[in-house]
Design an enzyme around this catalytic site. Structure first.
Site, PDB file in Angstrom:
ATOM      1  N   PRO A   1       0.819  -1.223   0.000  1.00 39.00           N
ATOM      2  CA  PRO A   1       0.000   0.000   0.000  1.00 39.00           C
ATOM      3  C   PRO A   1       0.852   1.272   0.000  1.00 39.00           C
ATOM      4  O   PRO A   1       0.404   2.332  -0.450  1.00 39.00           O
ATOM      5  CB  PRO A   1      -0.800  -0.103   1.306  1.00 39.00           C
TER       6      PRO A   1
ATOM      7  N   THR B   1      -1.697 -10.096  -8.574  1.00 38.33           N
ATOM      8  CA  THR B   1      -2.433 -10.901  -9.544  1.00 38.33           C
ATOM      9  C   THR B   1      -2.378 -12.377  -9.167  1.00 38.33           C
ATOM     10  O   THR B   1      -1.300 -12.891  -8.850  1.00 38.33           O
ATOM     11  CB  THR B   1      -1.827 -10.680 -10.959  1.00 38.33           C
TER      12      THR B   1
ATOM     13  N   ARG C   1     -17.038   0.179 -44.622  1.00 42.04           N
ATOM     14  CA  ARG C   1     -17.953   1.139 -43.980  1.00 42.04           C
ATOM     15  C   ARG C   1     -17.895   2.482 -44.721  1.00 42.04           C
ATOM     16  O   ARG C   1     -16.789   2.985 -44.979  1.00 42.04           O
ATOM     17  CB  ARG C   1     -17.505   1.341 -42.527  1.00 42.04           C
TER      18      ARG C   1
ATOM     19  N   GLU D   1       3.933  -3.551 -13.504  1.00 39.24           N
ATOM     20  CA  GLU D   1       5.343  -3.797 -13.827  1.00 39.24           C
ATOM     21  C   GLU D   1       6.119  -2.495 -13.978  1.00 39.24           C
ATOM     22  O   GLU D   1       7.031  -2.384 -14.790  1.00 39.24           O
ATOM     23  CB  GLU D   1       5.485  -4.628 -15.116  1.00 39.24           C
TER      24      GLU D   1
ATOM     25  N   SER E   1       4.861   4.062 -16.504  1.00 34.67           N
ATOM     26  CA  SER E   1       5.675   4.661 -17.576  1.00 34.67           C
ATOM     27  C   SER E   1       6.672   5.679 -17.031  1.00 34.67           C
ATOM     28  O   SER E   1       7.829   5.750 -17.478  1.00 34.67           O
ATOM     29  CB  SER E   1       4.757   5.355 -18.587  1.00 34.67           C
TER      30      SER E   1
HETATM   31  C1  LIG Z   1      -4.208  -4.946 -11.970  1.00 37.29           C
HETATM   32  C2  LIG Z   1      -2.866  -4.873 -11.320  1.00 37.29           C
HETATM   33  C3  LIG Z   1      -2.131  -6.041 -11.136  1.00 37.29           C
HETATM   34  C4  LIG Z   1      -0.907  -5.994 -10.456  1.00 37.29           C
HETATM   35  N1  LIG Z   1      -0.208  -7.180 -10.221  1.00 37.29           N
HETATM   36  C5  LIG Z   1       0.880  -7.146  -9.407  1.00 37.29           C
HETATM   37  C6  LIG Z   1       1.521  -8.361  -9.009  1.00 37.29           C
HETATM   38  O1  LIG Z   1       1.129  -9.468  -9.408  1.00 37.29           O
HETATM   39  N2  LIG Z   1       2.583  -8.286  -8.142  1.00 37.29           N
HETATM   40  C7  LIG Z   1       3.055  -7.090  -7.684  1.00 37.29           C
HETATM   41  O2  LIG Z   1       4.006  -7.078  -6.907  1.00 37.29           O
HETATM   42  N3  LIG Z   1       2.479  -5.916  -8.066  1.00 37.29           N
HETATM   43  C8  LIG Z   1       1.403  -5.915  -8.906  1.00 37.29           C
HETATM   44  N4  LIG Z   1       0.801  -4.728  -9.289  1.00 37.29           N
HETATM   45  C9  LIG Z   1       1.299  -3.484  -8.751  1.00 37.29           C
HETATM   46  C10 LIG Z   1       1.982  -2.594  -9.774  1.00 37.29           C
HETATM   47  O3  LIG Z   1       3.265  -3.096 -10.078  1.00 37.29           O
HETATM   48  C11 LIG Z   1       2.020  -1.194  -9.132  1.00 37.29           C
HETATM   49  O4  LIG Z   1       0.689  -0.696  -9.198  1.00 37.29           O
HETATM   50  C12 LIG Z   1       2.963  -0.241  -9.807  1.00 37.29           C
HETATM   51  O5  LIG Z   1       4.294  -0.664  -9.611  1.00 37.29           O
HETATM   52  C13 LIG Z   1       2.789   1.193  -9.277  1.00 37.29           C
HETATM   53  O6  LIG Z   1       2.775   1.214  -7.890  1.00 37.29           O
HETATM   54  P1  LIG Z   1       1.591   2.021  -7.133  1.00 37.29           P
HETATM   55  O7  LIG Z   1       0.298   1.567  -7.706  1.00 37.29           O
HETATM   56  O8  LIG Z   1       1.791   1.842  -5.691  1.00 37.29           O
HETATM   57  O9  LIG Z   1       1.772   3.526  -7.525  1.00 37.29           O
HETATM   58  P2  LIG Z   1       2.826   4.631  -6.857  1.00 37.29           P
HETATM   59  O10 LIG Z   1       4.106   3.955  -6.649  1.00 37.29           O
HETATM   60  O11 LIG Z   1       2.100   5.174  -5.679  1.00 37.29           O
HETATM   61  O12 LIG Z   1       2.854   5.658  -7.987  1.00 37.29           O
HETATM   62  C14 LIG Z   1       1.683   6.412  -8.403  1.00 37.29           C
HETATM   63  C15 LIG Z   1       2.007   7.151  -9.675  1.00 37.29           C
HETATM   64  O13 LIG Z   1       3.001   8.118  -9.424  1.00 37.29           O
HETATM   65  C16 LIG Z   1       3.849   8.274 -10.541  1.00 37.29           C
HETATM   66  N5  LIG Z   1       5.233   8.051 -10.129  1.00 37.29           N
HETATM   67  C17 LIG Z   1       5.688   7.126  -9.261  1.00 37.29           C
HETATM   68  N6  LIG Z   1       7.025   7.225  -9.129  1.00 37.29           N
HETATM   69  C18 LIG Z   1       7.420   8.241  -9.902  1.00 37.29           C
HETATM   70  C19 LIG Z   1       8.693   8.843 -10.198  1.00 37.29           C
HETATM   71  N7  LIG Z   1       9.807   8.401  -9.648  1.00 37.29           N
HETATM   72  N8  LIG Z   1       8.712   9.876 -11.081  1.00 37.29           N
HETATM   73  C20 LIG Z   1       7.566  10.339 -11.642  1.00 37.29           C
HETATM   74  N9  LIG Z   1       6.346   9.814 -11.404  1.00 37.29           N
HETATM   75  C21 LIG Z   1       6.269   8.782 -10.560  1.00 37.29           C
HETATM   76  C22 LIG Z   1       3.370   7.278 -11.605  1.00 37.29           C
HETATM   77  O14 LIG Z   1       2.526   7.939 -12.525  1.00 37.29           O
HETATM   78  C23 LIG Z   1       2.580   6.274 -10.799  1.00 37.29           C
HETATM   79  O15 LIG Z   1       1.571   5.648 -11.572  1.00 37.29           O
HETATM   80  C24 LIG Z   1      -0.388  -4.756 -10.021  1.00 37.29           C
HETATM   81  C25 LIG Z   1      -1.113  -3.578 -10.249  1.00 37.29           C
HETATM   82  C26 LIG Z   1      -2.336  -3.621 -10.882  1.00 37.29           C
HETATM   83  C27 LIG Z   1      -3.084  -2.337 -11.089  1.00 37.29           C
END
Ligand SMILES: Cc1cc2nc3c(=O)[nH]c(=O)nc-3n(C[C@H](O)[C@H](O)[C@H](O)COP(=O)(O)OP(=O)(O)OC[C@H]3O[C@@H](n4cnc5c(N)ncnc54)[C@H](O)[C@@H]3O)c2cc1C
Length: 402
Positions: free
Chosen positions: A142, A173, A282, A377, A380
């Site tokens: 979290p 996942t 179309r 993963e 971007s």
């Molecule tokens: C459907 C789904 C399946 C998943 N499956 C897995 C799994 O099987 N195992 C697992 O371990 N994880 C899993 N994940 C987690 C996924 O890898 C994370 O959601 C991802 O790494 C981003 O982490 P966060 O959601 O905590 O976002 P945060 O780390 O809180 O980041 C939020 C946003 O901030 C921005 N940001 C973050 N860092 C930076 C930076 N340094 N510079 C600029 N912008 C930045 C990005 O836009 C990012 O989207 C899954 C996620 C989803 C949604």
């Protein structure tokens, strides 16, 4: 320039073996997977277990069943190029990479299990290939997944011959439906400017203190939250050395990025091909949509971007197969592949108009899936950061400023 047998030209020559595998997967998807899919509800993530078992049998007979398994464990070696070719083709079906389709071909556990002890491989890895066992990887928490080295808060403390894990994992996942998983936890706090020590553990759902809760998201395959409340893990379930967890995770993540991007390219290529078929029949304003410049530009941009994304995947995958460090190329693939695929599917929807968002079509489902792919993963932005840091470190200013 070289050509494959479909007349596509590549600056990169696919070997006869790769072309054969690609065509085999294409036939498997068309002749075996699609007829099953056509009978499933729109948002299905799995099919009847009997159908899934039959698909697995056919894939095995075709020699496609063990592409994800190292040769020492009776597989066909885990070659990154092959995985990319397979992922691109398999993702063109509606189930886009889910178990019934992709799982039938690339059977196998998360690949880090092959780094375990022989006992761990035989207990957790082999049954995923020869039976129905499945596994997951839990890194994200979290507190944030973009910087796991610093954000992993789950604690692992050694007590006698057990490790006690406490913490929460998010968005994992397959976690709630798998037979085992790999949890990454802090086994030592950060000190003297050094990051915390991260260790990997194999857990089972029957271990005391572990529970799972699904998290509804925009795609039908929901990830899970995992709660670890004094979860007891036996010493023999340590994966790799104490403190080596992050190295294990990073290797797994980097190796997965090229096939991940290839799967996205497969969905987008299919969306574009479908849109081309649609606009050729179309009409609007007394002419076919295919003859309008606005439509042609969307097609041209999409085709060009997909070819560039695919070349990047091939470059990164072949570097990885040569044993080179492909970390930066893998980030470039993941970034460009997922962003391109999302744009291309969005344009395909635009060309279809209302039909593009109809649930009888796979397009809106692919768009939702690809929205996640730009976050999962590594988002971007994080891959941009990795690529930019490397470029700034290794580039001296060129001819004028060097
Ligand atoms: C459907 C789904 C399946 C998943 N499956 C897995 C799994 O099987 N195992 C697992 O371990 N994880 C899993 N994940 C987690 C996924 O890898 C994370 O959601 C991802 O790494 C981003 O982490 P966060 O959601 O905590 O976002 P945060 O780390 O809180 O980041 C939020 C946003 O901030 C921005 N940001 C973050 N860092 C930076 C930076 N340094 N510079 C600029 N912008 C930045 C990005 O836009 C990012 O989207 C899954 C996620 C989803 C949604």
């Amino acid at each position: 320039m070289t050509y494959d047998d479909d007349g596509n030209h590549y600056g990169f020559t696919l070997s006869d073996e790769l072309i054969m595998i690609r065509d085999q997967v294409r036939r498997f998807m068309r002749d075996e997977v699609k007829p099953i899919e056509d009978k499933l509800p729109h948002d299905a993530t799995h099919c009847d277990p009997a159908d899934e078992a039959r698909l697995r049998g056919i894939a095995e007979e075709m020699g496609l069943g063990r592409l994800n398994v190292p040769a020492e464990y009776g597989g066909q070696e885990n070659d990154c190029m092959i995985r990319c070719i397979v992922n691109e083709e398999a993702s063109k079906c509606r189930l886009g990479g889910y178990r019934p389709a992709l799982g039938a071909i690339r059977r196998g556990p998360p690949n880090i299990i092959w780094r375990g002890t022989p006992e761990q491989v035989h207990k957790y890895g082999i049954p995923c290939v020869e039976g129905d066992m499945t596994g997951y990887i839990a890194i994200t928490e979290p507190t944030g997944g973009s910087d796991p080295r610093n954000n992993i808060q789950t604690r692992a403390v050694k007590k006698g011959d057990k490790w006690i894990l406490n913490g929460r994992k998010m968005w994992i996942t397959y976690a709630g439906v798998s037979d085992w998983g790999v949890i990454f936890a802090r086994s030592r706090e950060a000190e003297d400017g050094r990051p915390p020590e991260i260790t990997a553990f194999i857990v089972e759902p029957s271990f005391p203190g572990i529970s799972f809760e699904p998290i509804p998201v925009i795609r039908p395959l929901y990830p899970y939250e995992i709660t670890l409340d004094n979860c007891e893990v036996p010493e023999e379930n340590l994966l790799g050395e104490v403190g080596a967890g992050f190295g294990v995770a990073e290797q797994w993540l980097v190796a997965g990025r090229m096939p991940y991007a290839a799967g996205c390219i497969g969905m987008a290529q299919e969306a574009l091909d479908m849109a081309c078929g649609w606009v050729k029949q179309r009409s609007s304003q007394r002419g076919l949509l295919a003859d309008k410049q606005a439509i042609q530009w969307m097609i041209a941009d999409s085709e060009t971007e997909l070819r560039a994304a695919r070349m990047l995947v091939y470059e990164a995958a072949s570097a990885s197969d040569r044993g080179e460090n492909a970390k930066i190329l893998a980030s470039a693939c993941k970034l460009f592949g997922t962003e391109t695929a999302f744009r291309v599917v969005d344009r395909a929807i635009q060309m279809f108009g209302g039909m593009g968002v109809a649930r009888e079509m796979p397009l809106e489902r692919w768009l939702r899936e690809l929205r996640i792919k730009r976050i999962g993963e590594g988002p971007s932005e994080v891959h941009r950061m990795v690529i930019a840091r490397d470029k700034l470190k290794n580039t001296d200013g060129g001819v004028y400023f060097g």
